[in-house]
Design a protein around this motif. Sequence first.
Motif, PDB file in Angstrom:
ATOM      1  N   LEU A 244      38.045  -2.859 -85.432  1.00  0.00           N
ATOM      2  CA  LEU A 244      37.488  -3.724 -84.400  1.00  0.00           C
ATOM      3  C   LEU A 244      37.986  -3.331 -83.034  1.00  0.00           C
ATOM      4  O   LEU A 244      37.239  -3.307 -82.057  1.00  0.00           O
ATOM      5  CB  LEU A 244      37.839  -5.186 -84.706  1.00  0.00           C
ATOM      6  N   SER A 245      39.262  -2.977 -82.944  1.00  0.00           N
ATOM      7  CA  SER A 245      39.829  -2.555 -81.659  1.00  0.00           C
ATOM      8  C   SER A 245      39.169  -1.280 -81.163  1.00  0.00           C
ATOM      9  O   SER A 245      38.906  -1.116 -79.975  1.00  0.00           O
ATOM     10  CB  SER A 245      41.340  -2.352 -81.802  1.00  0.00           C
ATOM     11  N   GLU A 246      38.864  -0.359 -82.096  1.00  0.00           N
ATOM     12  CA  GLU A 246      38.215   0.892 -81.701  1.00  0.00           C
ATOM     13  C   GLU A 246      36.818   0.623 -81.172  1.00  0.00           C
ATOM     14  O   GLU A 246      36.397   1.158 -80.140  1.00  0.00           O
ATOM     15  CB  GLU A 246      38.162   1.833 -82.903  1.00  0.00           C
ATOM     16  N   VAL A 247      36.054  -0.245 -81.851  1.00  0.00           N
ATOM     17  CA  VAL A 247      34.712  -0.587 -81.385  1.00  0.00           C
ATOM     18  C   VAL A 247      34.782  -1.298 -80.047  1.00  0.00           C
ATOM     19  O   VAL A 247      33.991  -1.053 -79.138  1.00  0.00           O
ATOM     20  CB  VAL A 247      34.001  -1.458 -82.456  1.00  0.00           C
ATOM     21  N   TRP A 248      35.762  -2.188 -79.904  1.00  0.00           N
ATOM     22  CA  TRP A 248      35.951  -2.935 -78.664  1.00  0.00           C
ATOM     23  C   TRP A 248      36.169  -1.965 -77.498  1.00  0.00           C
ATOM     24  O   TRP A 248      35.579  -2.104 -76.436  1.00  0.00           O
ATOM     25  CB  TRP A 248      37.143  -3.872 -78.832  1.00  0.00           C
ATOM     26  N   ALA A 249      37.010  -0.981 -77.713  1.00  0.00           N
ATOM     27  CA  ALA A 249      37.302  -0.030 -76.644  1.00  0.00           C
ATOM     28  C   ALA A 249      36.074   0.782 -76.277  1.00  0.00           C
ATOM     29  O   ALA A 249      35.838   1.091 -75.115  1.00  0.00           O
ATOM     30  CB  ALA A 249      38.443   0.889 -77.069  1.00  0.00           C
ATOM     31  N   GLN A 250      35.251   1.117 -77.265  1.00  0.00           N
ATOM     32  CA  GLN A 250      34.065   1.919 -76.992  1.00  0.00           C
ATOM     33  C   GLN A 250      33.007   1.132 -76.229  1.00  0.00           C
ATOM     34  O   GLN A 250      32.270   1.711 -75.430  1.00  0.00           O
ATOM     35  CB  GLN A 250      33.480   2.421 -78.315  1.00  0.00           C
ATOM     36  N   ASP A 251      32.928  -0.186 -76.449  1.00  0.00           N
ATOM     37  CA  ASP A 251      31.856  -0.989 -75.872  1.00  0.00           C
ATOM     38  C   ASP A 251      32.344  -1.882 -74.742  1.00  0.00           C
ATOM     39  O   ASP A 251      31.701  -2.880 -74.429  1.00  0.00           O
ATOM     40  CB  ASP A 251      31.203  -1.857 -76.966  1.00  0.00           C
ATOM     41  N   THR A 252      33.458  -1.576 -74.135  1.00  0.00           N
ATOM     42  CA  THR A 252      34.011  -2.406 -73.073  1.00  0.00           C
ATOM     43  C   THR A 252      33.428  -2.016 -71.719  1.00  0.00           C
ATOM     44  O   THR A 252      33.315  -0.843 -71.394  1.00  0.00           O
ATOM     45  CB  THR A 252      35.544  -2.283 -73.036  1.00  0.00           C
ATOM     46  N   LEU A 253      33.036  -3.019 -70.953  1.00  0.00           N
ATOM     47  CA  LEU A 253      32.516  -2.812 -69.605  1.00  0.00           C
ATOM     48  C   LEU A 253      33.406  -3.566 -68.624  1.00  0.00           C
ATOM     49  O   LEU A 253      33.468  -4.796 -68.655  1.00  0.00           O
ATOM     50  CB  LEU A 253      31.075  -3.322 -69.507  1.00  0.00           C
ATOM     51  N   LYS A 254      34.120  -2.849 -67.781  1.00  0.00           N
ATOM     52  CA  LYS A 254      35.000  -3.476 -66.806  1.00  0.00           C
ATOM     53  C   LYS A 254      34.169  -4.132 -65.713  1.00  0.00           C
ATOM     54  O   LYS A 254      33.276  -3.516 -65.131  1.00  0.00           O
ATOM     55  CB  LYS A 254      35.962  -2.443 -66.206  1.00  0.00           C
ATOM     56  N   LEU A 255      34.479  -5.386 -65.427  1.00  0.00           N
ATOM     57  CA  LEU A 255      33.707  -6.152 -64.459  1.00  0.00           C
ATOM     58  C   LEU A 255      34.631  -6.941 -63.540  1.00  0.00           C
ATOM     59  O   LEU A 255      35.605  -7.548 -64.002  1.00  0.00           O
ATOM     60  CB  LEU A 255      32.771  -7.135 -65.161  1.00  0.00           C
ATOM     61  N   SER A 256      34.317  -6.927 -62.262  1.00  0.00           N
ATOM     62  CA  SER A 256      34.917  -7.871 -61.325  1.00  0.00           C
ATOM     63  C   SER A 256      33.985  -9.075 -61.228  1.00  0.00           C
ATOM     64  O   SER A 256      32.856  -9.061 -61.722  1.00  0.00           O
ATOM     65  CB  SER A 256      35.103  -7.224 -59.951  1.00  0.00           C
ATOM     66  N   PHE A 257      34.458 -10.122 -60.571  1.00  0.00           N
ATOM     67  CA  PHE A 257      33.634 -11.314 -60.452  1.00  0.00           C
ATOM     68  C   PHE A 257      32.362 -11.021 -59.656  1.00  0.00           C
ATOM     69  O   PHE A 257      31.267 -11.460 -60.022  1.00  0.00           O
ATOM     70  CB  PHE A 257      34.430 -12.434 -59.788  1.00  0.00           C
ATOM     71  N   ARG A 258      32.477 -10.282 -58.571  1.00  0.00           N
ATOM     72  CA  ARG A 258      31.306  -9.953 -57.758  1.00  0.00           C
ATOM     73  C   ARG A 258      30.299  -9.138 -58.570  1.00  0.00           C
ATOM     74  O   ARG A 258      29.086  -9.368 -58.486  1.00  0.00           O
ATOM     75  CB  ARG A 258      31.732  -9.184 -56.503  1.00  0.00           C
ATOM     76  N   GLU A 259      30.783  -8.183 -59.361  1.00  0.00           N
ATOM     77  CA  GLU A 259      29.882  -7.379 -60.184  1.00  0.00           C
ATOM     78  C   GLU A 259      29.185  -8.248 -61.233  1.00  0.00           C
ATOM     79  O   GLU A 259      28.006  -8.032 -61.534  1.00  0.00           O
ATOM     80  CB  GLU A 259      30.664  -6.256 -60.853  1.00  0.00           C
ATOM     81  N   ALA A 260      29.912  -9.209 -61.789  1.00  0.00           N
ATOM     82  CA  ALA A 260      29.309 -10.105 -62.774  1.00  0.00           C
ATOM     83  C   ALA A 260      28.202 -10.944 -62.137  1.00  0.00           C
ATOM     84  O   ALA A 260      27.133 -11.138 -62.730  1.00  0.00           O
ATOM     85  CB  ALA A 260      30.378 -11.011 -63.386  1.00  0.00           C
ATOM     86  N   VAL A 261      28.435 -11.422 -60.915  1.00  0.00           N
ATOM     87  CA  VAL A 261      27.411 -12.206 -60.219  1.00  0.00           C
ATOM     88  C   VAL A 261      26.193 -11.334 -59.903  1.00  0.00           C
ATOM     89  O   VAL A 261      25.048 -11.773 -60.050  1.00  0.00           O
ATOM     90  CB  VAL A 261      27.990 -12.826 -58.938  1.00  0.00           C
TER      91      VAL A 261
END
Length: 448
Positions: free
Chosen positions: A20-37
């Motif tokens: 699960l950790s390996e899949v999590w790392a592969q599908d992670t998208l780093k987001l700031s609050f402004r980018e999320a908005v």
Amino acid sequence: MKRYNLKSLLLTAALGTAALSEVWAQDTLKLSFREAVDIAMEKNLEFQIQQNAMEVMKKEKQVAMLSHLPSVGISSGFSRQSGQQFQQVEGEIVVTNVTNEIVSGNLNVSMPVFNSGRRILDTQSAKLAYMAGGKGIERATQQITFDVAQRYLQVLLDKELLRIAQQNLDNQKEILRQIEGFVDAGLRTVSDLYNQQSEVARVESVKVDAEIALENDLWTLTEYLQLDPGVVPDLQEVDPESGMREFQEHGVGELYEIAAANRADKAQQSLLKDSYKKDMQAVKAMYFPRINAFYNYNTFFTSLDNRSLQEQFLKIYPQNTLGLNLAIPIFTNFQTRLDVTRAKMAYENQILQEKAIDRKVYQDVKLAHQNYHAALRKEFNTKVQVQAAEEAYGAVQERFRLGLSTFVDMATANQQLVRSQADQAQAVYTLFFQDVLMKFALGTLEIE
């Protein structure tokens, strides 16, 4: 056999966690609050529909402005007549069986001269409607910002609660290690060891619950942002204690005045009311006479005339017509009266909507004010609570080490400390969110 099954389960869980950790790392998208908005605005269906509606209102405003200019149209036609044709030759009508080819051209210009101010009212209505649409976009932006902030902060709070649960689990495992040493040395009974093993298992369950809550809220945020399947956001941290706390000294009346001046939905409704009023007045103008000016230029070419196309079109057959057209409505089967009634009811409905918005703004401000001050008091109380729990836990831990207190005292003090830390985290993030909620209620929320 039981010990073997337990080891197998632990090994399977460890392998599953690693996968699960390996899949999590592969599908992670780093987001700031402004980018999320920004992502939410790009994907939000209602927001996109409002933007499309704004494009329509922009064109309606342009059309209303251009309605003050004359309307111009050019038309032409070609026809072929076969059979008996009537011609005048030397004062006599001669009937011949020929084919006549006709080319015609027309230029029509018309312009309203007087229509009881309907063009002006339509222009004002379209302008007000466009301004109202802009206020609607502004409030929709604030709504999306608020929705993202709510989900964003909930995920950060879940991460903090998971950190507290992990820290507590590490502490309990360390205590278990110490108790095992005390039991081996004969300083503690085996019952204390069993009790601590039970406590470690309980804390592990608490950690599992925290992990599940974090995962659920992450997917809630993911669904709102409409991210691709399998993509999980990795959120940039914010400092929940960085709130300005600028609303502590403001009363409800003062805050309502700020909201009345800044709430985009309130301004939008006021503009819509004025726009519908202009529409009603424009429809009432249909009761009165209307005057239109017109100019027509007509010409044609016929094959029965031996002269050239250019000579017939430009010199022989052109006709110019310039005049005024007066239209006086006398009886229109009550159609105008029906249109006026519809426009009047639509205007009165907007008045009711404006009153409802005023009540909603006041209720939002009052509720936000109450929750804000409650969050302030809770945040202060949890600080005192954590300080007292830390002191109590330290004292009980020392007495337990010296053999002067029981395991029950130790477990109770630890649970109280962890509960206090969780309550403080909840209070800090709640206060930070109440600051966001207050700005949303006042109509001053911006992406910071």
